[in-house]
Design an enzyme around this catalytic site. Structure first.
Site, PDB file in Angstrom:
ATOM      1  CG  HIS A  35      -0.067   0.036   2.635  1.00 50.13           C
ATOM      2  ND1 HIS A  35       0.689   0.707   2.942  1.00 50.13           N
ATOM      3  CD2 HIS A  35      -0.028  -1.267   3.356  1.00 50.13           C
ATOM      4  CE1 HIS A  35       1.140   0.393   4.075  1.00 50.13           C
ATOM      5  NE2 HIS A  35       0.830  -0.892   4.493  1.00 50.13           N
ATOM      6  CG  ASP A  75       5.613  -3.711   5.697  1.00 47.26           C
ATOM      7  OD1 ASP A  75       4.608  -4.421   6.124  1.00 47.26           O
ATOM      8  OD2 ASP A  75       6.096  -2.831   6.601  1.00 47.26           O
TER       9      ASP A  75
END
Length: 396
Positions: free
Chosen positions: A59, A336
């Protein structure tokens, strides 16, 4: 064209990745060796036809997940930072994987329990993050609409499959990417598929995978006691005047530092001074928790998701697959903590924390003469070479 770019480690036979998926997911794959695949000979790119693209992306920039302990070290996260740029607006619908109602998002409920200094909730996609995702969409448009006429210039549901973790910043990041990719033009509804938190595979599911819980239990706290990490963490916390804050580790420090830097906010001077060390020690901490050298840990963390990517590849190369059962483009809005083990599994992790809007792109090509299938990987828009260890997995 740069000489030597199209070598065997760039154009890997599709069997390499499916064999790797087998190693991680412990699932037997029925896939014959591609005809004409010679690991020693270069692949002529002019004879390769693009058939499918899969993009896994983090994102865009967001507010921190957890504030620093001392208020004087916290920056102000004002609501103006969340304003939506007009060019990123694009209508979409969210469903579960079966096309039903959108599942409940326990993470968004948790984020709303934390209000940061300035009034913004934790973990919210910001205007900066929306612009980053729009830019990623424009980069994909240049690659797959303008430079190579692979995708239609407007959104078509039969060309694109979209899946996101059921977290609002990821759904909104996907919207912005699509707005950039298709310039807000569509012929048909945009549907983003999500899953229940209990069965989500777009991130390591520590909360709902018992085996993963057991393997990582207490390892985040233990990481802070490891040689090197322990001394550096003590130094930074003493400089910040938070030596007694036991809940602060390098992951929290990096999360705040990265968010502040992306938005040009006045970060704590100590964070600025130790920025490189904080990122490296955050990576060291994450690798310790993940046990990145351990195949079984990687299998549990990212194996189910790698299996999805593998299944898409196998469907595309299977001549028995019916028309319309595959898509040209698969988009996965992840995190991540998704990209790191995925890069580790593929042997291309660069020991840098995956940035906001970072992307891993997997292209599937077919040789027009031999019919062999090849995969090319990109990370952050740059070609990544599969290391020998991954290539050997094909023959194991």
């Amino acid at each position: 064209m740069i000489p030597g770019v199209f070598r065997v480690r760039v154009w890997a036979p599709v069997g390499v990745l499916t064999s790797l998926a087998y190693c991680l997911h412990q699932r037997r794959v029925a896939l014959a060796e591609p005809r004409g695949s010679d690991d020693r000979s270069p692949v002529d790119p002019s004879l390769l036809e693009l058939k499918m693209v899969q993009v896994v992306f983090r994102h865009g920039a967001r507010s921190p997940l957890k504030p620093l302990p001392q208020e004087e070290q916290q920056v102000e996260w004002k609501p103006q930072l969340l304003e939506v740029p007009p060019q990123t607006q694009f209508d979409y619908t969210v469903t579960n994987l079966a096309g039903g109602l959108k599942p409940h998002s326990p993470f968004d409920a948790q984020y709303r329990e934390t209000t940061l200094k300035g009034g913004v909730f934790a973990g919210q996609l910001t205007q900066v993050g929306m612009q980053q995702m729009f830019a990623l969409g424009e980069r994909l448009r240049k690659s797959y609409v303008e430079d190579v006429p692979f995708l239609s210039p407007t959104f078509h549901p039969l060309e694109v499959f979209i899946r996101s973790s059921n977290i609002y910043r990821n759904l909104e990041s996907t919207r912005c990417l699509l707005a950039g990719l298709f310039q807000r033009q569509k012929e048909g509804p945009i549907v983003i598929h999500t899953d229940e938190a209990s069965s989500e595979v777009l991130y390591p599911n520590y909360q709902n995978c018992w085996n993963l819980q057991e393997r990582t239990r207490g390892r985040r706290q233990a990481a802070c006691l490891q040689p090197g990490i322990s001394e550096d963490l003590k130094k930074v916390k003493e400089e910040m005047g938070i030596a007694g804050s036991n809940g602060v580790d390098f992951l929290i420090l990096l999360d705040n530092m990265a968010a502040e830097q992306e938005h040009g906010l006045p970060s704590c001077p100590t964070l600025k001074r130790f920025a490189r060390m904080i990122e490296q020690r955050a990576v060291d901490t994450a690798l310790y928790v993940l046990q990145g050298e351990d195949r079984e840990s990687l299998q549990m963390a990212v194996g189910p998701f790698l299996h999805i990517l593998e299944s898409n590849l196998l469907s595309a190369v299977d001549p028995a697959t019916l028309p319309g059962k595959t898509r040209k483009l698969y988009l996965y809005a992840a995190h991540d903590v998704t990209l790191m083990p995925l890069l580790l599994a593929l042997g291309i992790f660069d020991h840098k924390w995956p940035p906001f809007a970072g992307d891993l792109t997997m292209e599937l090509h077919q040789h027009q003469e031999s019919g062999a299938w090849f995969v090319r990987l990109y990370y952050q828009g740059k070609t990544r070479h599969l290391p020998p260890a991954v290539l050997v997995a094909k023959h194991s």
